[in-house]
Design a protein around this motif. Structure first.
Motif, PDB file in Angstrom:
ATOM      1  N   TYR A   1      55.191  15.477  29.619  1.00 38.68           N
ATOM      2  CA  TYR A   1      54.698  16.840  29.763  1.00 38.68           C
ATOM      3  C   TYR A   1      54.597  17.177  31.238  1.00 38.68           C
ATOM      4  CZ  TYR A   1      53.345  17.344  24.902  1.00 38.68           C
ATOM      5  OH  TYR A   1      53.369  17.463  23.548  1.00 38.68           O
ATOM      6  N   ALA A   2      54.554  18.474  31.519  1.00 33.99           N
ATOM      7  CA  ALA A   2      54.303  18.863  32.902  1.00 33.99           C
ATOM      8  C   ALA A   2      52.847  19.264  33.028  1.00 33.99           C
ATOM      9  CB  ALA A   2      55.194  20.030  33.286  1.00 33.99           C
ATOM     10  N   MET A   3      52.263  18.868  34.132  1.00 32.69           N
ATOM     11  CA  MET A   3      50.890  19.255  34.419  1.00 32.69           C
ATOM     12  C   MET A   3      50.970  20.522  35.255  1.00 32.69           C
ATOM     13  SD  MET A   3      47.636  17.677  34.797  1.00 32.69           S
ATOM     14  CE  MET A   3      46.193  18.369  35.590  1.00 32.69           C
ATOM     15  N   TRP A   4      50.349  21.590  34.760  1.00 33.76           N
ATOM     16  CA  TRP A   4      50.441  22.875  35.439  1.00 33.76           C
ATOM     17  C   TRP A   4      49.162  23.138  36.236  1.00 33.76           C
ATOM     18  CZ3 TRP A   4      54.081  27.134  33.989  1.00 33.76           C
ATOM     19  CH2 TRP A   4      55.166  26.652  33.220  1.00 33.76           C
ATOM     20  N   ALA A   5      49.357  23.686  37.400  1.00 30.59           N
ATOM     21  CA  ALA A   5      48.174  24.037  38.183  1.00 30.59           C
ATOM     22  C   ALA A   5      48.544  25.131  39.161  1.00 30.59           C
ATOM     23  CB  ALA A   5      47.652  22.812  38.930  1.00 30.59           C
ATOM     24  N   ARG A   6      47.529  25.666  39.795  1.00 30.36           N
ATOM     25  CA  ARG A   6      47.742  26.666  40.807  1.00 30.36           C
ATOM     26  C   ARG A   6      47.929  25.986  42.155  1.00 30.36           C
ATOM     27  NH1 ARG A   6      47.080  31.384  38.854  1.00 30.36           N
ATOM     28  NH2 ARG A   6      45.826  30.987  37.028  1.00 30.36           N
ATOM     29  N   GLY A   7      48.570  26.670  43.081  1.00 30.00           N
ATOM     30  CA  GLY A   7      48.704  26.122  44.424  1.00 30.00           C
ATOM     31  C   GLY A   7      47.349  26.150  45.118  1.00 30.00           C
ATOM     32  N   ASN A   8      47.380  26.192  46.407  1.00 30.84           N
ATOM     33  CA  ASN A   8      46.123  26.090  47.138  1.00 30.84           C
ATOM     34  C   ASN A   8      45.248  27.334  47.004  1.00 30.84           C
ATOM     35  OD1 ASN A   8      46.774  23.561  48.002  1.00 30.84           O
ATOM     36  ND2 ASN A   8      47.966  24.367  49.747  1.00 30.84           N
ATOM     37  N   SER A   9      45.877  28.499  46.989  1.00 27.66           N
ATOM     38  CA  SER A   9      45.051  29.701  46.895  1.00 27.66           C
ATOM     39  C   SER A   9      44.878  30.079  45.431  1.00 27.66           C
ATOM     40  CB  SER A   9      45.704  30.855  47.653  1.00 27.66           C
ATOM     41  OG  SER A   9      46.575  31.554  46.800  1.00 27.66           O
ATOM     42  N   ALA A  10      43.782  30.776  45.156  1.00 26.34           N
ATOM     43  CA  ALA A  10      43.472  31.147  43.783  1.00 26.34           C
ATOM     44  C   ALA A  10      44.484  32.156  43.233  1.00 26.34           C
ATOM     45  CB  ALA A  10      42.071  31.737  43.712  1.00 26.34           C
ATOM     46  N   LYS A  11      45.186  32.812  44.139  1.00 24.66           N
ATOM     47  CA  LYS A  11      46.117  33.854  43.686  1.00 24.66           C
ATOM     48  C   LYS A  11      47.526  33.322  43.440  1.00 24.66           C
ATOM     49  CE  LYS A  11      44.233  38.216  44.248  1.00 24.66           C
ATOM     50  NZ  LYS A  11      44.387  39.596  44.656  1.00 24.66           N
ATOM     51  N   SER A  12      47.791  32.079  43.811  1.00 24.32           N
ATOM     52  CA  SER A  12      49.153  31.585  43.636  1.00 24.32           C
ATOM     53  C   SER A  12      49.434  31.357  42.151  1.00 24.32           C
ATOM     54  CB  SER A  12      49.361  30.297  44.439  1.00 24.32           C
ATOM     55  OG  SER A  12      48.562  29.286  43.877  1.00 24.32           O
ATOM     56  N   ASN A  13      50.716  31.248  41.821  1.00 24.78           N
ATOM     57  CA  ASN A  13      51.102  31.174  40.414  1.00 24.78           C
ATOM     58  C   ASN A  13      50.766  29.835  39.791  1.00 24.78           C
ATOM     59  OD1 ASN A  13      52.166  33.727  40.321  1.00 24.78           O
ATOM     60  ND2 ASN A  13      54.163  33.033  41.075  1.00 24.78           N
TER      61      ASN A  13
END
Lengths: 644, 312
Positions: free
Chosen positions: A328-340
């Motif tokens: 599976y891929a682990m999904w997360a946001r980049g460093n800023s809260a607004k990144s995809n």
């Protein structure tokens, strides 16, 4: 009957009926919500959109419709991003049409017809206006077919581990005969569950229908209808007025699930392998060749779920992942809260589902001020709580991943056994995501993936012209019948007309209360009701006249007339009622619509003809003191009344 | 009141009905090969087009009639002259050959029947592409399933009515009402087939309505017969039937008349798409009234006579 205090009853019922029917005639307020992203557009583009809406408005919804729109011709302020439309008879087809024609401007799902105070008080804001079926106003019909192959493959995942163990036992020459027998029967049991009987399919479709129902209600769409087509293993969704809506389709078909899966045991052999080879690539300066980068590109290019699945399957082959596990891929946001939200790394999880979405309920999104992010807390079902406790006590120190759809969104370590049946998922969610996740948990996921079998625009069975002419004809017919009744039965006819009107008003109110959708056959049912109601009165008056002719006193003649007619009317109506109930149970579509109006029509007819007419008649004869009751037509009537 | 001898003609009316039904069905199947095709039952092509302001419904109707294409024309929006055209599957061959007559220059290659129909229409009415608002090959709204459900429904309804009436009154009346109901449905179906009226959702509504009306009518007449027959077992039933029908005649005429007023209003009113519905309903009311008097009552009498003979 004699007790005129009963007179209060019809007035009370009429008052209630009119109250219920009021929203149909009331001045309504509709809020057309402007899409959020419109405000980010350059001013010139905003203007084009506004102009398009108002040009269309001037053409179709302008002066003639009696609707007004505020603010006129300009974009509403960003803090109140909606147009307020006021007017009478704002139909769902028109509401949907407005938003359909301005899709890039109007946020279809947020448009709202403000409830009237009556709807607010008795229905908690739920609509009380009479709904029109697709055959009367046109719209979109989607038939979604259940994909049961996918369903069984998911089931196989659920039993993957157990199946393997059972097969091992069976193939192991060392295992006892007794255990082998047990394993064999359990194996047969599990395998039989992969075999879907028509009955099972229906059960799954029913579940899917319920979830679609829920999803549509939260979409604020006007009057959607959902029904199962048994013959085709499909679900039919009717959306009046909507002619093409990709967004709604997506919502309907969304099969996102939430489930817990255990990660491979430590030390992470497979995950380590993948990470090593990815690092090697990075060291070589070939970031764009790493699998995670390629996978991110797939996501960014919107290659679709199928391409993503294939990619992961190839990855499993590349790293020789055993069949019990899955990448599976682990999904997360980049460093800023607004990144995809994007895939950031790969994890290897057990194929077996440790805890499925069915074990969770009542999810609530909430803001976590410690981590400045949204999280979702939920309750576990009793069965789920037990499973969760066992799972967390047996697997201390291992990672337990939460998979949403096909994304791993969180992968915490199990520190202690968790009891009590409450848990939460914290990930880097935005508010919208938290709400969506909570919805998936609370409403449940679609048990089966659905594919579009057929999607089509349905034209109304009748054109606008025919509806107008038809309504006029029915009104004229009604008027003529009423006039004829007065001509023929004089005072009796007037009373019959009065109770006929009350009958139709009560019937309309009843149907409104039951959220009935009016179709053409439904109208036919109402016409039949009116016919039978008139007939009931005719039967009664003929009886009264016979009594008068036999020389009975007027008040006695009236009482006896009603009594003699009672069973005839009962028999006629009860038999029709039986036929109607059968039609509701066996029929569907047009037959059902007809039968529902007919059945309720019979109930109201029995009330108005046996109770109301009698009350009015006795009141006229015994109280008001009518001495002559001539039930013969004007001009032709012989004088044959008896003095009371 | 002077009694009219209704039962006198019973053998004539029974055979008349029987022959009419047989005749209707023979014509339907032998001459036309069954009931008419319709979009609601068989599926077909559906287009929505915006026509130039000078074209009217009768232009369209005339065109389709002259080309022998089965089409239902529905006016969707008056101001913009938007029409919905429903084409039955039976006309596909005609469309195919008409399509081939379009000059090569005005013809694009096409793969589907609906595509060919749209091109034909655009050529014939000089329509630009954007005036064809939608074009679909549509499936049946109702159909095979409905026939099956319809028959089950009718049989179960009859069985239960039979039971209810047997308990409430006598078996002979229950039996006669049920047979008369079947008679009404068959008569109406024979008419629908004979005139090749296109079965549609409104037609189903009409059939159901007449079923309801007919049940009502029969019970009213039989209730009176039962009441008059009470305690007079020795009297000939035919006499009681005649007395009862005469007594209820005023009511029968009034009810049929008021019902017909509404139905005729729809026919005269000119709602084109409701015409078939109203027509079938009008016929149904007449047949329903006729069968209460001339089918149901005589059958109960014949049954009574047969039974008395057996036990005599």
């Amino acid at each position: 009957m004699q007790s005129y205090r009963l007179l209060i009853l019809p007035f009370l019922i009429l008052a209630v009926s009119f109250t219920i029917l009021y929203p149909n005639f009331a001045d309504r307020t509709l809020k057309i919500v402007v899409r959020e992203d419109v405000y980010a557009l350059p001013e010139a583009d905003q203007k084009t959109l506004v102009n398009a809406l108002f040009e269309r408005w001037a053409k179709d919804y302008g002066k003639g419709s009696g609707w007004t729109i505020e603010p006129q011709g300009i974009l509403p302020p960003k803090e109140n991003p909606y147009y307020t439309v006021k007017g009478r008879f704002i139909t769902s087809a028109k509401i949907n049409q407005i938003s359909q024609e301005n899709q890039s401007f109007v946020s279809e799902s947020k448009n709202k017809l403000e409830p009237t105070w009556i709807e607010e008080t008795i229905r908690g804001g739920k609509s009380l206006s009479i709904k029109l079926g697709l055959d009367l106003q046109g719209g979109m019909r989607v038939v979604l077919k259940g994909d049961f192959d996918d369903y069984t493959s998911k089931l196989k995942d659920l039993y993957a581990k157990e199946l393997n163990e059972l097969k091992l036992t069976l193939n192991n020459p060392a295992s006892k005969v007794e255990d082998k027998e047990k394993a064999k029967s359990r194996l047969a049991e599990i395998e039989s569950s992969f075999d879907l009987s028509p009955m099972r399919k229906i059960v799954e479709l029913e579940k899917a229908k319920m979830i679609i129902d829920n999803r549509l209600t939260t979409q604020n769409l006007t009057e959607p209808q959902v029904r199962i087509q048994k013959e085709q293993d499909a679900i039919e969704v009717s959306l009046p007025g909507v002619s093409n809506s990709a967004a709604i389709l997506e919502i309907l078909q969304n099969t996102e699930t939430v489930e817990y899966r255990l990660e491979e045991p430590t030390p992470f052999v497979f995950k380590g392998q993948i990470a090593d080879s990815e690092r090697r690539m990075m060291d070589l300066g070939k970031r764009e060749n790493t699998d995670i980068y390629l996978f991110q590109e797939l996501v960014k290019n919107k290659a679709g779920k199928k391409a993503q699945d294939e990619f992961l399957e190839n990855l499993e082959k590349k790293y020789n992942i055993p069949p019990d596990f899955k990448i599976y891929a682990m999904w997360a946001r980049g460093n800023s809260a607004k990144s995809n939200l994007l895939p950031r790394s790969f994890v290897v999880l057990e194929r077996k589902i440790a805890l499925s979405g069915n074990d969770m309920t009542n999810a609530q999104p909430s803001y976590n001020s410690n981590s400045y992010g949204w999280m979702v807390s939920f309750t576990l079902t009793p069965n789920g709580a037990e499973k969760f406790f066992d799972l967390t006590s047996e697997n201390r120190g291992r990672n337990l991943a939460i998979v949403w759809g096909d994304k791993v969104i969180s992968n915490p370590v199990i520190n202690d056994p968790i009891a009590g049946g409450r848990a939460e998922i914290s990930g880097s969610f935005s508010e919208q995501e938290a709400i969506r996740l909570a919805n998936v948990i609370s409403e449940g996921a679609l048990p089966i993936p659905l594919s579009v079998l057929e999607m089509r625009f349905i034209g109304p069975t009748l054109g606008i012209e025919s509806i107008e002419v038809g309504l006029k004809a029915v009104a004229i017919g009604f008027f003529l019948v009423m006039a004829y009744m007065i001509f023929y039965y004089r005072l009796g006819g007037f009373i019959a007309d009065l109770s006929l009107l009350v009958n139709i008003i009560i019937l309309a109110a009843l149907l409104t209360l039951m959220d009935f959708t009016l179709t053409l056959p439904g109208i036919a049912g109402i016409i039949l009701t009116a016919g039978m109601a008139v007939d009931a009165n005719v039967i009664i008056y003929e009886r009264i006249r016979e009594e008068i002719e036999e020389g009975r006193a007027l008040s006695i003649a009236v009482t006896r007339g009603f009594e003699n007619a009672f069973w005839t009317i009962m028999d006629a109506n009860v038999t029709t009622l039986i036929a109607g109930i059968l039609m509701i149970r066996l029929g569907n579509g047009p037959i059902k619509g007809f039968a529902i109006t007919l059945c309720w029509g019979i109930v109201t007819t029995l009330f108005t003809s046996l109770f109301l007419s009698r009350l009015f008649m006795e009141l006229a004869v015994n109280r008001i003191g009518i001495h002559h009751l001539n039930l013969r037509p004007f001009f032709f009537g012989k004088k044959e009344t008896t003095h009371a | 009141m002077h009694n009219i001898n209704f039962t006198k003609y019973k053998y004539f009316t029974l055979s008349f009905s029987f022959l009419a039904i047989v005749f209707g069905f023979v014509v339907t199947f032998a001459k036309y090969g069954g009931f008419a095709h319709s979009l609601d039952f068989n599926g077909g092509l559906r287009t929505v087009v915006e026509l130039p302001a000078d074209k009217t419904r009768s232009d369209l109707d005339g065109y389709f009639q002259s080309k022998n294409i089965e089409a239902v024309v529905i006016l969707l929006e008056k101001e913009k002259n938007i029409y919905q055209l429903d084409i039955g599957l039976g006309s596909l061959d005609t469309i195919e050959s008409l399509y081939k007559e379009i000059p090569e220059a005005n013809r694009e290659s096409s793969t589907s029947a609906i595509d060919r129909f749209v091109q034909l229409l655009r050529y014939e009415y000089k329509l630009p592409k954007e005036k064809v608002l939608s074009a679909d090959q549509v499936g049946a709204v109702v159909g095979g399933e409905l026939t099956e459900v319809g028959i089950t429904l009718l049989l179960t309804t009859l069985a239960i009515i039979l039971l209810y009436l047997s308990i409430r009154s006598q078996f002979k009346f229950a039996l006669a009402s049920s047979i008369a109901l079947v008679h009404d449905i068959l008569m109406t179906l024979a008419l629908i087939g004979f005139l090749q009226i296109k079965p549609s959702v409104p037609i189903i509504a009409a059939l159901l309505t007449l079923l309801g009306y007919s049940i009502n009518d029969k019970i009213v007449v039989f209730d009176r017969i039962r009441e008059n027959a009470h305690g007079k077992d020795n009297l000939a039933l035919s006499n009681i039937i005649n007395v009862s029908i005469t007594q209820t005649l005023g009511r029968t005429i009034n009810t049929s008349f008021t019902t017909m007023i509404s139905v005729v209003a729809i026919i005269v009113g000119g709602a084109v798409e409701l015409y078939d519905f109203a027509f079938v309903l009008l016929f149904g009311v007449i047949v329903g009234t006729y069968s209460s008097i001339y089918i149901a009552a005589p059958i109960s009498e014949i049954y009574d006579q047969l039974r008395k003979k057996r036990f005599a």
